[in-house]
Structures are given as structure tokens and as C-alpha cells.
Design a protein around this motif. Structure first.
Motif, PDB file in Angstrom:
ATOM      1  N   VAL A 149      57.134  30.704  37.346  1.00 24.79           N
ATOM      2  CA  VAL A 149      57.936  31.384  36.321  1.00 24.79           C
ATOM      3  C   VAL A 149      58.913  32.340  36.992  1.00 24.79           C
ATOM      4  O   VAL A 149      60.103  32.381  36.659  1.00 24.79           O
ATOM      5  CB  VAL A 149      57.022  32.135  35.330  1.00 24.79           C
ATOM      6  N   ALA A 150      58.401  33.095  37.969  1.00 27.05           N
ATOM      7  CA  ALA A 150      59.273  34.008  38.710  1.00 27.05           C
ATOM      8  C   ALA A 150      60.347  33.237  39.457  1.00 27.05           C
ATOM      9  O   ALA A 150      61.521  33.635  39.486  1.00 27.05           O
ATOM     10  CB  ALA A 150      58.448  34.848  39.684  1.00 27.05           C
ATOM     11  N   GLY A 151      59.953  32.106  40.075  1.00 28.53           N
ATOM     12  CA  GLY A 151      60.923  31.297  40.793  1.00 28.53           C
ATOM     13  C   GLY A 151      62.022  30.777  39.892  1.00 28.53           C
ATOM     14  O   GLY A 151      63.209  30.791  40.246  1.00 28.53           O
ATOM     15  N   GLY A 152      61.634  30.332  38.695  1.00 24.00           N
ATOM     16  CA  GLY A 152      62.631  29.851  37.746  1.00 24.00           C
ATOM     17  C   GLY A 152      63.581  30.944  37.298  1.00 24.00           C
ATOM     18  O   GLY A 152      64.786  30.722  37.148  1.00 24.00           O
ATOM     19  N   GLY A 226      50.022  16.577  45.480  1.00 23.42           N
ATOM     20  CA  GLY A 226      50.893  15.548  44.921  1.00 23.42           C
ATOM     21  C   GLY A 226      51.503  16.012  43.609  1.00 23.42           C
ATOM     22  O   GLY A 226      52.704  15.829  43.364  1.00 23.42           O
ATOM     23  N   TYR A 227      50.666  16.644  42.786  1.00 24.94           N
ATOM     24  CA  TYR A 227      51.159  17.218  41.525  1.00 24.94           C
ATOM     25  C   TYR A 227      52.226  18.270  41.783  1.00 24.94           C
ATOM     26  O   TYR A 227      53.282  18.297  41.122  1.00 24.94           O
ATOM     27  CB  TYR A 227      49.988  17.803  40.749  1.00 24.94           C
ATOM     28  N   LEU A 228      51.989  19.157  42.761  1.00 25.27           N
ATOM     29  CA  LEU A 228      52.961  20.205  43.063  1.00 25.27           C
ATOM     30  C   LEU A 228      54.294  19.626  43.518  1.00 25.27           C
ATOM     31  O   LEU A 228      55.362  20.066  43.096  1.00 25.27           O
ATOM     32  CB  LEU A 228      52.411  21.139  44.143  1.00 25.27           C
ATOM     33  N   ALA A 229      54.225  18.625  44.422  1.00 28.60           N
ATOM     34  CA  ALA A 229      55.447  18.071  44.996  1.00 28.60           C
ATOM     35  C   ALA A 229      56.209  17.189  44.019  1.00 28.60           C
ATOM     36  O   ALA A 229      57.439  17.189  43.988  1.00 28.60           O
ATOM     37  CB  ALA A 229      55.112  17.266  46.255  1.00 28.60           C
ATOM     38  N   GLY A 230      55.485  16.420  43.196  1.00 28.05           N
ATOM     39  CA  GLY A 230      56.140  15.440  42.342  1.00 28.05           C
ATOM     40  C   GLY A 230      56.510  15.928  40.965  1.00 28.05           C
ATOM     41  O   GLY A 230      57.378  15.336  40.299  1.00 28.05           O
ATOM     42  N   SER A 231      55.880  17.014  40.508  1.00 26.98           N
ATOM     43  CA  SER A 231      56.091  17.428  39.124  1.00 26.98           C
ATOM     44  C   SER A 231      57.502  17.943  38.876  1.00 26.98           C
ATOM     45  O   SER A 231      58.036  17.802  37.766  1.00 26.98           O
ATOM     46  CB  SER A 231      55.069  18.501  38.732  1.00 26.98           C
ATOM     47  N   SER A 232      58.129  18.544  39.890  1.00 29.33           N
ATOM     48  CA  SER A 232      59.479  19.069  39.670  1.00 29.33           C
ATOM     49  C   SER A 232      60.461  17.942  39.357  1.00 29.33           C
ATOM     50  O   SER A 232      61.286  18.061  38.439  1.00 29.33           O
ATOM     51  CB  SER A 232      59.947  19.856  40.896  1.00 29.33           C
ATOM     52  N   PHE A 233      60.377  16.838  40.088  1.00 29.45           N
ATOM     53  CA  PHE A 233      61.267  15.709  39.828  1.00 29.45           C
ATOM     54  C   PHE A 233      60.855  14.965  38.555  1.00 29.45           C
ATOM     55  O   PHE A 233      61.697  14.437  37.837  1.00 29.45           O
ATOM     56  CB  PHE A 233      61.281  14.764  41.030  1.00 29.45           C
ATOM     57  N   LEU A 234      59.550  14.951  38.273  1.00 32.40           N
ATOM     58  CA  LEU A 234      59.072  14.316  37.042  1.00 32.40           C
ATOM     59  C   LEU A 234      59.687  14.986  35.816  1.00 32.40           C
ATOM     60  O   LEU A 234      60.286  14.322  34.956  1.00 32.40           O
ATOM     61  CB  LEU A 234      57.538  14.400  36.978  1.00 32.40           C
ATOM     62  N   PHE A 235      59.564  16.296  35.724  1.00 32.05           N
ATOM     63  CA  PHE A 235      59.992  16.996  34.516  1.00 32.05           C
ATOM     64  C   PHE A 235      61.494  17.273  34.485  1.00 32.05           C
ATOM     65  O   PHE A 235      62.104  17.248  33.415  1.00 32.05           O
ATOM     66  CB  PHE A 235      59.201  18.295  34.356  1.00 32.05           C
ATOM     67  N   GLN A 236      62.097  17.526  35.639  1.00 34.54           N
ATOM     68  CA  GLN A 236      63.507  17.890  35.642  1.00 34.54           C
ATOM     69  C   GLN A 236      64.431  16.674  35.687  1.00 34.54           C
ATOM     70  O   GLN A 236      65.527  16.713  35.116  1.00 34.54           O
ATOM     71  CB  GLN A 236      63.805  18.818  36.826  1.00 34.54           C
ATOM     72  N   HIS A 237      64.008  15.597  36.330  1.00 35.28           N
ATOM     73  CA  HIS A 237      64.874  14.427  36.419  1.00 35.28           C
ATOM     74  C   HIS A 237      64.512  13.352  35.393  1.00 35.28           C
ATOM     75  O   HIS A 237      65.376  12.843  34.694  1.00 35.28           O
ATOM     76  CB  HIS A 237      64.838  13.841  37.834  1.00 35.28           C
ATOM     77  N   ILE A 238      63.220  13.010  35.303  1.00 36.77           N
ATOM     78  CA  ILE A 238      62.831  11.947  34.378  1.00 36.77           C
ATOM     79  C   ILE A 238      62.887  12.427  32.933  1.00 36.77           C
ATOM     80  O   ILE A 238      63.384  11.725  32.042  1.00 36.77           O
ATOM     81  CB  ILE A 238      61.426  11.426  34.735  1.00 36.77           C
ATOM     82  N   TYR A 239      62.397  13.651  32.687  1.00 38.36           N
ATOM     83  CA  TYR A 239      62.380  14.168  31.317  1.00 38.36           C
ATOM     84  C   TYR A 239      63.527  15.127  31.027  1.00 38.36           C
ATOM     85  O   TYR A 239      63.679  15.591  29.897  1.00 38.36           O
ATOM     86  CB  TYR A 239      61.035  14.832  31.026  1.00 38.36           C
ATOM     87  N   GLY A 240      64.334  15.466  32.034  1.00 37.81           N
ATOM     88  CA  GLY A 240      65.545  16.238  31.821  1.00 37.81           C
ATOM     89  C   GLY A 240      65.354  17.694  31.441  1.00 37.81           C
ATOM     90  O   GLY A 240      66.222  18.270  30.775  1.00 37.81           O
ATOM     91  N   SER A 242      64.992  21.848  32.116  1.00 36.03           N
ATOM     92  CA  SER A 242      65.612  22.827  33.007  1.00 36.03           C
ATOM     93  C   SER A 242      64.573  23.377  33.971  1.00 36.03           C
ATOM     94  O   SER A 242      63.354  23.236  33.769  1.00 36.03           O
ATOM     95  CB  SER A 242      66.210  23.977  32.194  1.00 36.03           C
ATOM     96  N   ALA A 243      65.053  24.063  35.019  1.00 36.80           N
ATOM     97  CA  ALA A 243      64.141  24.683  35.982  1.00 36.80           C
ATOM     98  C   ALA A 243      63.267  25.733  35.306  1.00 36.80           C
ATOM     99  O   ALA A 243      62.090  25.890  35.650  1.00 36.80           O
ATOM    100  CB  ALA A 243      64.941  25.305  37.125  1.00 36.80           C
ATOM    101  N   GLN A 244      63.840  26.448  34.323  1.00 34.66           N
ATOM    102  CA  GLN A 244      63.076  27.481  33.639  1.00 34.66           C
ATOM    103  C   GLN A 244      61.967  26.879  32.767  1.00 34.66           C
ATOM    104  O   GLN A 244      60.838  27.364  32.761  1.00 34.66           O
ATOM    105  CB  GLN A 244      64.016  28.344  32.777  1.00 34.66           C
ATOM    106  N   THR A 245      62.287  25.796  32.050  1.00 38.54           N
ATOM    107  CA  THR A 245      61.275  25.146  31.225  1.00 38.54           C
ATOM    108  C   THR A 245      60.185  24.534  32.087  1.00 38.54           C
ATOM    109  O   THR A 245      58.991  24.614  31.769  1.00 38.54           O
ATOM    110  CB  THR A 245      61.915  24.047  30.346  1.00 38.54           C
ATOM    111  N   TYR A 246      60.593  23.924  33.190  1.00 37.35           N
ATOM    112  CA  TYR A 246      59.614  23.355  34.110  1.00 37.35           C
ATOM    113  C   TYR A 246      58.691  24.437  34.656  1.00 37.35           C
ATOM    114  O   TYR A 246      57.469  24.238  34.766  1.00 37.35           O
ATOM    115  CB  TYR A 246      60.329  22.652  35.260  1.00 37.35           C
ATOM    116  N   SER A 247      59.248  25.591  34.988  1.00 40.74           N
ATOM    117  CA  SER A 247      58.414  26.668  35.517  1.00 40.74           C
ATOM    118  C   SER A 247      57.392  27.132  34.485  1.00 40.74           C
ATOM    119  O   SER A 247      56.280  27.535  34.831  1.00 40.74           O
ATOM    120  CB  SER A 247      59.282  27.845  35.973  1.00 40.74           C
ATOM    121  N   LEU A 248      57.754  27.066  33.208  1.00 36.64           N
ATOM    122  CA  LEU A 248      56.808  27.438  32.152  1.00 36.64           C
ATOM    123  C   LEU A 248      55.661  26.429  32.064  1.00 36.64           C
ATOM    124  O   LEU A 248      54.520  26.809  31.790  1.00 36.64           O
ATOM    125  CB  LEU A 248      57.539  27.540  30.812  1.00 36.64           C
TER     126      LEU A 248
END
Length: 389
Positions: A149-152, A226-240, A242-248
Motif C-alpha cells: 500500500v505504501a509502495g503504491g 511465485g505469488y509475489l512475483a507474478g501477481s503484479s502482472f496478473l492484476f495490472q496487465h491481465i485485469y488492467g 492500477s498500481a494503487q488498486t493492486y497494492s490494496l
């Protein structure tokens, strides 16, 4: 609990939070980092891998150093270098320079992680040790909640370098917090030579029960990293998102990890450690099968996110109970044993993290297969080397 014990408890909690702070705060910046340097998702994830690799190898040195020279000096040195390399990473001008600083950052940052576990073993045993580990996991659970959340939010005002500026400040605070803390390993209890501390490793490798826990945790963290590394591309690229929503979303998972971290302490005198360990692994494995199906069929987020939470959050129980069970049988080898456990929680996962992006950023199937396979092997390790031993 005395005031001095409360202070030490807070100190240990801060040290065990080094790893999630160094990784989770950085996760929302991965896509931006890839675009900034013009690199692939797998190469961007390699910056996480280098940190994890450093953490894995650093623990192998930090644990024996603390068995030989005491806990205080090695942990102070580790946090000081962590601070300096965090700043170095913020000033990196090429991917190779960033990879170097991330590796050294992880290497010395791991001193806090491994020595904190050894300190806990110094001052507690039995159910009290399990309760302390559970409490540390509760504090540790706050880091995955707050860090992404802080990172976002940091990315709203600055770029990826700002994340490392914040990590520099955190590292400085951790280094300063080492100074007033007391030493928990008296000179009479230390190993006489560093070589004697390092010779603990062959003994530990021949302990099938201990190594069973090492393998169990290794496969568990293959799934988690694997979850940590892949989830950012899963939620931000596949599901579109934002970085802030993903951080939540990461924050929701972190809250789950925090809450489940309370269970081992609450159940310590009511449920056998072995039973807690077994059921937590089984739950993650079954949930991961549904998660894999969700990745394949691209289920909507209102279905996928709860399944992801159920898959990941038993980790707080699995790690806490396994760590307590493994270290409870170690005496003067506590530092080396903690280091070897730490190595197995980091090394396999760090090596497999880039596999989540091997098929590109438009599919999450490699992530699903990696998580399911990790939990399956974790369960197999439990049945073969831990259960009933």
C-alpha cells in the motif's frame, strides 16, 4: 511481560519484517521498472530474484556468525549495510547495477531475519517459543499489509527510485534500533570458532526430521514467492488494475496473513503442532487447484481474489509451526539451524520466481502451475519426513 521484554519483542518484530519490506514495497513498481529500463517482465522479476538469492546466501553466513560472535554485532553490521545498499539501488542507472545492489541488500538484510529467529530461540522454549514465533508472524504480517500500500502511494508522487529512498530510511531506523538492545547469547554459550559454527551444517543435513522441515518450507515459499512475483502482472496487465488498486489487493492478503498468524499462539495448548501444520498445508493445496482453474478460465475478480486469499494466508500457520517444531530440537546450533531454514525458505523461491513470467505478461498459467506444484511438494515433504517423527 516486562518492559525490557516488550522492547525486545518489538525489536525482533522489526527485524523479521526486513524481507517483506524489501520485496512487497517494491512490487507495485515492477511494471514501471520494466518500462523504465526497457526490459522484459522476467528480467524485471529478476531484480526480486537477486534480493531473494542474497537473503538465502546471507543467512548461511549470518547464522554462524551470530553463534560465534553473539547476536548484537552481526545484526548491527547487517542493518548498516542494508541501509547503504538501499540507497545505492535508488541511484542505479542500469539494470546490472540495480541487480548488484539488490543482491547485496538482500545478503546483509537477511542478517536481521535469521538472527531474530536465533534470539527467539535463546530466550524461549517449547510452547513459549511457538507463542513468540506466532506473535512475530503477527507483526511480520503487518509488513505485507502496509508495504505494498505504501509502495503504491509512493508511486503516486514519485517513481520507482522513491521506494528505495524509503527503504533507506527504514534501514537506518533498524540499524539504530540495534544499539540499545541487549546481547542474548552469553560468551560462555558461543561456539569457540567460526569453523565450529560452520561445521554444524553437515550435522543438520544428516537430520532427516530437520531437513524435512527445510524442504517443506522451501516448497511452501516457491508458491508464495511465485505469488509475489507474478501477481503484479496478473492484476495490472491481465485485469488492467492500477498500481494503487493492486497494492490494496496485496494489503487484503496481508491482513489475512496477519489474522491467521494469531492462530498458532491461540491454539498452542489445544491443538497438536503436527495437526496445525498438516491442515494448513492441505487447505493451501486444495485452494491452489481452484486458483489454477481460475487463471485458466480467467474467472472474474470477485471470485479469483477470495480464492487467492484462501490459498496464501495459511502460510502464517505453516511457517510458524514448522519453524518452531524444527528449531525446538536444536541447542547451540540454533543460529546455523535458523540460517539453513532461512536459506530453504528463500533460495528455491528466488530461483523459480522468474518462471511466473516465462510465457509473457498475458497469461497467469505459469503462476498457477508453480503455486499448485509448490503446495503439492510441500504436502509430500510433510508426509514423508515430518509426520509422526
Amino acid at each position: 511481560m516486562k518492559v525490557s521484554e516488550i522492547g525486545l519483542f518489538i525489536f525482533l518484530g522489526l527485524m523479521t519484517a526486513v524481507a517483506p519490506l524489501a520485496t512487497d514495497m517494491y512490487l507495485p513498481a515492477l511494471p514501471e521498472l520494466a518500462e523504465f529500463f526497457g526490459i522484459s517482465p522476467s528480467l524485471a522479476q529478476l531484480t526480486l530474484t537477486m534480493t531473494m538469492a542474497g537473503m538465502a546466501l546471507g543467512q548461511l553466513l549470518g547464522g554462524p556468525l551470530s553463534d560465534r560472535f553473539g547476536r548484537k554485532i552481526p545484526i548491527l553490521v547487517g542493518m548498516t549495510v542494508f541501509t547503504l545498499t538501499s540507497y545505492g539501488a535508488s541511484e542505479a542507472s542500469t539494470p546490472s547495477v540495480l541487480l548488484f545492489f539488490r543482491f547485496v541488500q538482500g545478503f546483509f538484510g537477511s542478517f536481521g531475519l535469521v538472527i531474530a529467529r536465533a534470539i527467539a530461540r535463546d530466550i524461549k522454549t517449547g510452547t513459549e517459543l511457538l507463542t513468540l514465533y506466532s506473535a512475530l508472524m503477527m507483526i511480520n504480517g503487518l509488513a505485507p499489509v502496509l508495504a505494498p500500500v505504501a509502495g503504491g502511494q509512493i508511486l503516486r508522487w514519485t517513481d520507482w527510485r522513491g521506494v528505495f529512498y524509503v527503504l533507506t530510511g527504514i534501514g537506518l531506523l533498524l540499524a539504530l534500533s540495534c544499539i540499545p538492545c541487549r546481547e542474548t547469547l552469553p560468551k560462555g554459550h558461543r561456539l569457540p570458532r567460526l569453523t565450529a559454527a560452520l561445521r554444524s551444517y553437515p550435522h543438520l543435513f544428516h537430520d532427516s526430521y530437520f531437513m524435512g522441515h527445510c524442504l517443506l518450507e522451501g516448497f511452501l515459499f516457491i508458491s508464495f514467492f511465485g505469488y509475489l512475483a507474478g501477481s503484479s502482472f496478473l492484476f495490472q496487465h491481465i485485469y488492467g488494475l492500477s498500481a494503487q488498486t493492486y497494492s490494496l489487493i496485496l494489503g487484503v492478503v496481508g491482513v489475512g496473513l496477519l489474522l491467521t498468524g494469531l492462530l498458532p499462539a491461540a491454539l498452542a495448548k489445544k491443538v497438536l503442532d503436527d495437526a496445525m501444520l498438516r491442515h494448513s498445508i492441505i487447505l493451501s493445496f486444495i485452494a491452489s487447484l481452484f486458483l489454477l482453474a481460475g487463471f485458466y478460465f480467467l474467472w472474474p475478480l470477485h471470485l479469483l481474489i477470495p480464492i487467492l486469499v484462501i490459498t496464501v494466508i495459511p502460510l502464517s500457520i505453516t511457517e510458524t509451526v514448522s519453524m518452531s517444531m524444527a528449531l525446538s530440537r536444536q541447542g547451540k546450533n540454533a543460529g546455523a539451524a535458523s540460517a539453513l531454514l532461512g536459506f530453504f525458505t528463500v533460495a528455491p523461491g528466488s530461483l523459480t520466481m522468474p518462471l511466473t513470467g516465462i510465457a509473457g505478461e498475458d497469461t497467469a498459467l505459469p503462476l498457477g502451475l508453480l503455486m499448485t506444484g509448490g503446495y503439492a511438494l510441500c504436502l509430500l515433504s510433510y508426509w514423508k519426513w515430518v509426520h509422526g517423527k
